[in-house]
Design a protein around this motif. Structure first.
Motif, PDB file in Angstrom:
ATOM      1  N   ALA A 153      -2.530  -3.420 -10.140  1.00 50.12           N
ATOM      2  CA  ALA A 153      -2.669  -2.527 -11.296  1.00 50.12           C
ATOM      3  C   ALA A 153      -1.384  -1.732 -11.518  1.00 50.12           C
ATOM      4  O   ALA A 153      -0.959  -1.519 -12.660  1.00 50.12           O
ATOM      5  CB  ALA A 153      -3.845  -1.575 -11.099  1.00 50.12           C
ATOM      6  N   GLU A 192      -1.529  -1.182 -15.483  1.00 49.43           N
ATOM      7  CA  GLU A 192      -2.837  -0.631 -15.822  1.00 49.43           C
ATOM      8  C   GLU A 192      -2.957   0.825 -15.377  1.00 49.43           C
ATOM      9  O   GLU A 192      -3.781   1.560 -15.889  1.00 49.43           O
ATOM     10  CB  GLU A 192      -3.949  -1.479 -15.208  1.00 49.43           C
ATOM     11  CG  GLU A 192      -4.008  -2.841 -15.844  1.00 49.43           C
ATOM     12  CD  GLU A 192      -5.129  -3.698 -15.324  1.00 49.43           C
ATOM     13  OE1 GLU A 192      -5.624  -4.513 -16.093  1.00 49.43           O
ATOM     14  OE2 GLU A 192      -5.509  -3.552 -14.158  1.00 49.43           O
ATOM     15  N   PRO A 230      -4.272 -11.043 -13.432  1.00 47.97           N
ATOM     16  CA  PRO A 230      -5.109 -10.328 -12.456  1.00 47.97           C
ATOM     17  C   PRO A 230      -5.858 -11.287 -11.541  1.00 47.97           C
ATOM     18  O   PRO A 230      -5.954 -12.485 -11.816  1.00 47.97           O
ATOM     19  CB  PRO A 230      -6.091  -9.537 -13.317  1.00 47.97           C
ATOM     20  CG  PRO A 230      -5.730  -9.789 -14.728  1.00 47.97           C
ATOM     21  CD  PRO A 230      -4.794 -10.939 -14.788  1.00 47.97           C
ATOM     22  N   GLU A 265      -9.127 -11.274 -10.771  1.00 48.84           N
ATOM     23  CA  GLU A 265     -10.397 -11.758 -11.291  1.00 48.84           C
ATOM     24  C   GLU A 265     -10.194 -12.375 -12.651  1.00 48.84           C
ATOM     25  O   GLU A 265      -9.647 -11.762 -13.549  1.00 48.84           O
ATOM     26  CB  GLU A 265     -11.381 -10.597 -11.397  1.00 48.84           C
ATOM     27  CG  GLU A 265     -12.502 -10.751 -10.415  1.00 48.84           C
ATOM     28  CD  GLU A 265     -13.257  -9.459 -10.277  1.00 48.84           C
ATOM     29  OE1 GLU A 265     -14.024  -9.177 -11.193  1.00 48.84           O
ATOM     30  OE2 GLU A 265     -13.050  -8.750  -9.280  1.00 48.84           O
ATOM     31  N   HIS A 276     -11.658  -9.651 -16.268  1.00 50.44           N
ATOM     32  CA  HIS A 276     -10.418  -8.891 -16.154  1.00 50.44           C
ATOM     33  C   HIS A 276      -9.274  -9.644 -16.851  1.00 50.44           C
ATOM     34  O   HIS A 276      -8.694  -9.167 -17.793  1.00 50.44           O
ATOM     35  CB  HIS A 276     -10.099  -8.625 -14.684  1.00 50.44           C
ATOM     36  CG  HIS A 276      -9.065  -7.552 -14.484  1.00 50.44           C
ATOM     37  ND1 HIS A 276      -8.648  -7.136 -13.253  1.00 50.44           N
ATOM     38  CD2 HIS A 276      -8.362  -6.823 -15.360  1.00 50.44           C
ATOM     39  CE1 HIS A 276      -7.739  -6.192 -13.388  1.00 50.44           C
ATOM     40  NE2 HIS A 276      -7.551  -5.982 -14.653  1.00 50.44           N
ATOM     41  N   ALA A 296     -16.017  -6.349 -21.627  1.00 59.65           N
ATOM     42  CA  ALA A 296     -15.300  -6.382 -20.349  1.00 59.65           C
ATOM     43  C   ALA A 296     -14.291  -5.240 -20.302  1.00 59.65           C
ATOM     44  O   ALA A 296     -13.136  -5.419 -20.682  1.00 59.65           O
ATOM     45  CB  ALA A 296     -14.592  -7.733 -20.173  1.00 59.65           C
ATOM     46  N   ARG A 350     -12.597  -3.920 -18.027  1.00 56.05           N
ATOM     47  CA  ARG A 350     -11.356  -4.148 -17.272  1.00 56.05           C
ATOM     48  C   ARG A 350     -10.399  -5.036 -18.060  1.00 56.05           C
ATOM     49  O   ARG A 350      -9.184  -4.861 -18.000  1.00 56.05           O
ATOM     50  CB  ARG A 350     -11.663  -4.786 -15.915  1.00 56.05           C
ATOM     51  CG  ARG A 350     -12.402  -3.832 -14.988  1.00 56.05           C
ATOM     52  CD  ARG A 350     -12.642  -4.458 -13.643  1.00 56.05           C
ATOM     53  NE  ARG A 350     -11.417  -4.603 -12.883  1.00 56.05           N
ATOM     54  CZ  ARG A 350     -11.273  -5.471 -11.884  1.00 56.05           C
ATOM     55  NH1 ARG A 350     -12.260  -6.256 -11.540  1.00 56.05           N
ATOM     56  NH2 ARG A 350     -10.136  -5.528 -11.230  1.00 56.05           N
ATOM     57  N   ALA A 351     -10.962  -5.993 -18.797  1.00 57.69           N
ATOM     58  CA  ALA A 351     -10.101  -6.830 -19.625  1.00 57.69           C
ATOM     59  C   ALA A 351      -9.469  -5.991 -20.728  1.00 57.69           C
ATOM     60  O   ALA A 351      -8.334  -6.243 -21.137  1.00 57.69           O
ATOM     61  CB  ALA A 351     -10.898  -7.990 -20.221  1.00 57.69           C
ATOM     62  N   ARG A 379      -8.534  -2.899 -20.403  1.00 55.04           N
ATOM     63  CA  ARG A 379      -7.394  -2.217 -19.782  1.00 55.04           C
ATOM     64  C   ARG A 379      -6.239  -3.181 -19.584  1.00 55.04           C
ATOM     65  O   ARG A 379      -5.085  -2.832 -19.778  1.00 55.04           O
ATOM     66  CB  ARG A 379      -7.816  -1.606 -18.452  1.00 55.04           C
ATOM     67  CG  ARG A 379      -7.693  -0.114 -18.467  1.00 55.04           C
ATOM     68  CD  ARG A 379      -7.731   0.588 -17.156  1.00 55.04           C
ATOM     69  NE  ARG A 379      -8.351  -0.103 -16.076  1.00 55.04           N
ATOM     70  CZ  ARG A 379      -9.522   0.223 -15.575  1.00 55.04           C
ATOM     71  NH1 ARG A 379     -10.191   1.214 -16.075  1.00 55.04           N
ATOM     72  NH2 ARG A 379     -10.014  -0.435 -14.558  1.00 55.04           N
ATOM     73  N   PHE A 380      -6.591  -4.427 -19.210  1.00 53.43           N
ATOM     74  CA  PHE A 380      -5.561  -5.451 -19.027  1.00 53.43           C
ATOM     75  C   PHE A 380      -4.808  -5.684 -20.331  1.00 53.43           C
ATOM     76  O   PHE A 380      -3.597  -5.882 -20.342  1.00 53.43           O
ATOM     77  CB  PHE A 380      -6.220  -6.753 -18.544  1.00 53.43           C
ATOM     78  CG  PHE A 380      -5.310  -7.946 -18.556  1.00 53.43           C
ATOM     79  CD1 PHE A 380      -4.319  -8.095 -17.610  1.00 53.43           C
ATOM     80  CD2 PHE A 380      -5.448  -8.923 -19.527  1.00 53.43           C
ATOM     81  CE1 PHE A 380      -3.484  -9.189 -17.626  1.00 53.43           C
ATOM     82  CE2 PHE A 380      -4.611 -10.014 -19.553  1.00 53.43           C
ATOM     83  CZ  PHE A 380      -3.624 -10.155 -18.600  1.00 53.43           C
TER      84      PHE A 380
END
Lengths: 513, 355
Positions: free
Chosen positions: A304, A309, A342, A344, A348, B231, B233-234, B236-237
């Motif tokens: 991250a 991130e 990433p 995952e 992600h 998602a 987290r995606a 944020r990605f």
């Protein structure tokens, strides 16, 4: 084991067939496990190993075929029925409560009610007998991954199983922990327990197992004595042909430093995470830096922090081609040429429910796929997705397929391809081939080599040591948020890296952290 | 024992069909309910579902009731897609009405001019936006649950309206009724169909739906909301900041609810502030948003269906002597069957042997 050969097989599968929509997961599979043998079930990801053991453990019902237990036909309807026969299973992913003690966790996992106090001596007893040292009073969150796995094994052993199924047990262990696990498994075998050992790691199987059944695309392609085979012959059986090796030559040691971390420090991002303390390294153009370590030692935070991130203080703790990027967000770092894949893939790196045409937008905003004023240029998006699919040979039903529908290997090819299409100067990649079949792994490795050969700097964070030794020019180890000094891969061997990985997570520490 | 088992892939046609299945099930359940209340089901169902829309006046009323539902539901749907739960549209609507209407009742009650109505609409939208900014601020700054804050602020807004019309804003010539002055003529919604109450707000709501459709389907903004919801987290990605998403959602949905509030008081409510200006449009809009599959076009259709439940309840009360509470019961049926059908689209019921 001469006695064993005369007795009926402990487990005999005949013609087990299981069909899922679109695939034949098991196609007339035969398997014989004798009493007191360690039997390997070998195959690539997606070969049908997990389906088969789920049938044996009563989690799935076969469409056709027969199961015999000690020579008698049985029908295994549920995990309870499997346990009643004497089948125990240790899963790849643990189901433990971090806040409870070892004994409490064991008690929760056992059928019926047994008091925690009564269990403690039993846990010690079983532990002594099989080399599974565990303190029943210790809370689970203070234990290493290897110790946690021991809880699962002890829990399985307390059911006095006659067949122990182990699903990829070494994927999270250090080499030293693997050695201890093998010692335990050998003792169990000598006590007459049959073990069905699922893996795709050829060296382990040759070291541990008495016989191996090899699955490919749902079918048994061979039954072999792994000790009489070489890793190469077993591997060829498993993938059905030899895989071309990838090639890479590290750039000259004088090449310019592209990515540099200077005493990078970051608090843990979640209560169970691990913060980073003074992480320093430099990667030059054309170089691949491998970062090894057992999961949960700060890998998530490191990825991250490098990917952008989370911002890091001070801004010049991270430099890209000499420019401080610590304070920049993901998009600004991308604009400077830093690409990030990433760990995952679904959730992600991609949104599982959205089509590939949408998923290219996650990191591809910069690459001319967006029209003016925030309007999406659907035509450009489709062309971009189609090009990634074509150039990186992503097997999919089409660019409108949702990300979740792709196999792990194909999705990874897509995600890495999406970044490579943008011609990055630096690529940060977590677990490039985790859960990916051998063919796709070779393609991913080749793509990474090609990128390095074009002058990019690569940082690969992986728990797979074999992969790091294959890819990396230099290797460093992340342990409890601290990074060891990177050393040339040629000067290291698995044991040296393993010791660093173990670090203070070793076997003998008495003080809870 | 029965167990819910996740389906590997929910069928897409079924996802589109569930609102219709839920509607059909609600009609059937409504018939059973009417029978249980001692009314022959067919005439009662006719009175509830068909009777109200047999006249052009009835159809116009349908559009009048659908207008605030569309405006609120569009805003809520934007948030629901992004996983941000604004439950307080009713409060934002009320405060929009208070500020927009207050302008006409207390400041410009003698004024005239074409600028007056647009100014009130802007003031109402701004008030809804500011009211919605409170949960957004608390959520992004302190991590406070936005569901609770937005819901509780609804009651604050409702009581504020009540306090104003019972006290300082009461019409000095209104015989002590808890009502404000009437707005000047230039401060009311122009009617667009003679002989009905259909006003400019309805085409305005359709325009909002059209813009939302375009923004959600065709811009990076809509993509950002979907990714944030599916998602996080995606998101944020991709570099979408989660705080900005929360702010955006609350400001847009608050402004739309506030707009709906002014449109109500300048239109159907009759050009004055009264203690109750909405029969729960802001809450019902939650049902509308889900019934419309969080899609602007679906929401317009769903708003018309749910608007019918308001008209049907009134009509069934007049012609069949049924209690008006059947409106709420029917809306409850609709949400219940919709959620149940959604569960069955994603899961299947499987009988398992006792362990």
């Amino acid at each position: 084991m001469s006695v064993a050969a005369a007795a009926p097989p402990r487990l005999k599968l005949r013609g087990i067939t299981k069909r899922f929509p679109g695939t034949l997961a098991n196609d007339a599979v035969d398997l014989v496990v004798r009493p007191g043998e360690i039997h390997a079930l070998l195959g690539e990801n997606g070969a049908g190993k997990s389906t088969l053991v789920k049938i044996v453990y009563g989690l799935l019902a076969a469409d056709a075929g027969e199961i015999r237990w000690d020579g008698k036909p049985v029908s295994i309807q549920s995990p309870n029925a499997a346990r009643a026969l004497g089948i125990a299973m240790v899963f790849q992913h643990f189901s433990l409560f971090d806040a409870l003690t070892v004994a409490e966790n064991v008690a929760l996992g056992l059928p019926g009610s047994r008091s925690v106090e009564a269990l403690a001596p039993v846990i010690r007893e079983v532990g002594d007998a099989y080399g599974l040292a565990l303190d029943p009073e210790r809370p689970v969150h203070t234990l290493s991954v290897g110790e946690r796995q021991r809880i699962e094994v002890v829990r399985a052993l307390l059911q006095e199983p006659r067949l122990l199924v182990m699903d990829e047990p070494t994927s999270v262990l250090t080499p030293q922990e693997v050695e201890r696990l093998f010692e335990t498994l050998r003792r169990l075998r000598d006590a007459g327990v049959s073990i069905l050992y699922i893996s795709h790691k050829l060296d382990e199987i040759r070291e541990l197992c008495d016989r191996a059944t090899i699955l490919r695309r749902g079918r048994v392609v061979a039954t072999a004595d792994p000790r009489a085979e070489t890793a190469a012959t077993l591997g060829a059986l498993m993938v059905g042909g030899t895989i071309g090796g990838a090639a890479h030559h590290a750039g000259p040691a004088s090449a310019a430093v592209r990515l540099e971390a200077r005493a990078l420090t970051l608090p843990a991002m979640s209560p169970t995470g691990t913060g980073l303390t003074g992480v320093s390294f430099a990667v030059r153009a054309g170089e691949i830096l491998g970062i090894a370590g057992v999961a949960g030692n700060g890998q998530g935070e490191l990825l991250a922090a490098l990917g952008g991130e989370v911002a890091t203080q001070p801004a010049d703790a991270l430099l890209l081609d000499g420019v401080p990027i610590g304070a920049l967000d993901v998009r600004r770092r991308r604009a400077l040429g830093l690409a990030y894949v990433p760990e995952e893939r679904v959730g992600h790196g991609s949104v599982g429910e959205l089509p590939l045409t949408d998923n290219v937008l996650l990191s591809g905003l910069r690459a001319r796929v967006m029209g003016a004023l925030g309007m999406l240029d659907r035509g450009a998006t489709r062309r971009y997705a189609a090009e990634v699919v074509a150039r990186f040979q992503v097997a999919t039903t089409g660019i409108q397929a949702i990300a979740r529908s792709l196999s792990g290997g194909n999705l990874q090819k897509f995600l890495i391809g999406r970044e490579l299409m943008q011609g990055p100067k630096v690529l940060v990649c977590g677990q490039p081939t985790w859960g990916v079949d051998a063919g796709a792994a070779a393609a991913v490795h080749q793509a990474l080599f090609d990128l390095a050969n074009q002058g990019a700097a690569l940082v690969i964070v992986s728990q797979d040591l074999d992969e790091l030794f294959l890819l990396a020019d230099r290797i460093a180890v992340l342990n409890r948020g601290r990074l060891s000094a990177p050393r040339p891969a040629g000067e290291l061997d698995a044991e040296a890296v393993g010791l660093l990985m173990g670090g203070v997570h070793g076997e003998t520490h008495d003080v809870a952290a | 024992m029965w167990r819910l088992e996740q389906r590997s892939a929910p069928s897409v046609p079924m996802q589109v069909a569930t609102p219709f299945i839920a509607l059909a099930a609600s009609v059937i359940a409504g018939g059973v309910l009417f029978t249980a209340l001692g009314h022959p089901p067919l005439p009662a169902l006719y009175a509830f579902f068909i009777g109200p829309v047999t006249t052009s006046y009835g159809l116009a009323e349908l559009a009048v009731k659908a207008t605030p539902l569309i405006l609120c539901a569009i805003g809520l749907a934007i948030g629901f897609r992004a996983g941000v739960w604004n439950i307080g549209a009713e409060g934002q609507l009320t405060l929009g009405a208070v500020c927009g209407g207050g302008l006409a009742a207390m400041v410009f009650y003698d004024a005239s001019g074409v600028w007056l109505l647009p100014l009130m609409l802007l003031a109402g939208a701004a008030a809804g936006l500011l009211w919605a900014a409170i949960p957004a601020f608390l959520r992004t700054r302190f991590g406070v649950n936005e569901i609770l804050v937005s819901l509780m602020l609804t009651y604050v807004a409702l009581l504020a309206l009540s306090a104003l019309v019972h006290g300082p804003w009461r019409d000095p010539t209104g015989f002590n009724f808890p009502e404000s002055r009437f707005f000047p003529p230039d401060a009311t919604m122009p009617l667009i169909l003679a002989g009905t109450r259909l006003h400019l707000g309805f085409p305005l709501a359709l325009l909002v739906a059209l813009i939302a459709w375009y923004a959600l389907a065709r811009t990076i903004l809509g993509f950002q909301l979907d990714v944030a919801g599916l998602a996080p987290r995606a998101a944020r990605f991709a570099g979408f900041h989660p705080e900005r998403t929360v702010w955006l959602v609350f400001l847009v949905s608050g402004a739309l609810a506030g707009l709906a509030g002014v449109i109500e008081v300048t239109g159907p409510v009759g050009g004055q502030l009264v203690p109750v200006i909405s029969p729960g449009y802001g809450f019902t809009a939650i049902i509308v948003a889900f019934l419309g599959r969080l899609h602007p076009v679906g929401i317009v259709l769903a708003a018309l269906v749910v608007a019918l439940s308001y008209l049907g309840g009134e009509n069934a009360q007049i012609t069949e002597g049924l209690p008006q509470a059947v409106t709420g019961v029917f809306q409850g049926f609709l949400l219940f069957f919709l959620l149940a059908a959604d569960v069955l689209v994603r899961f299947r019921l499987r009988r398992v042997a006792h362990a």
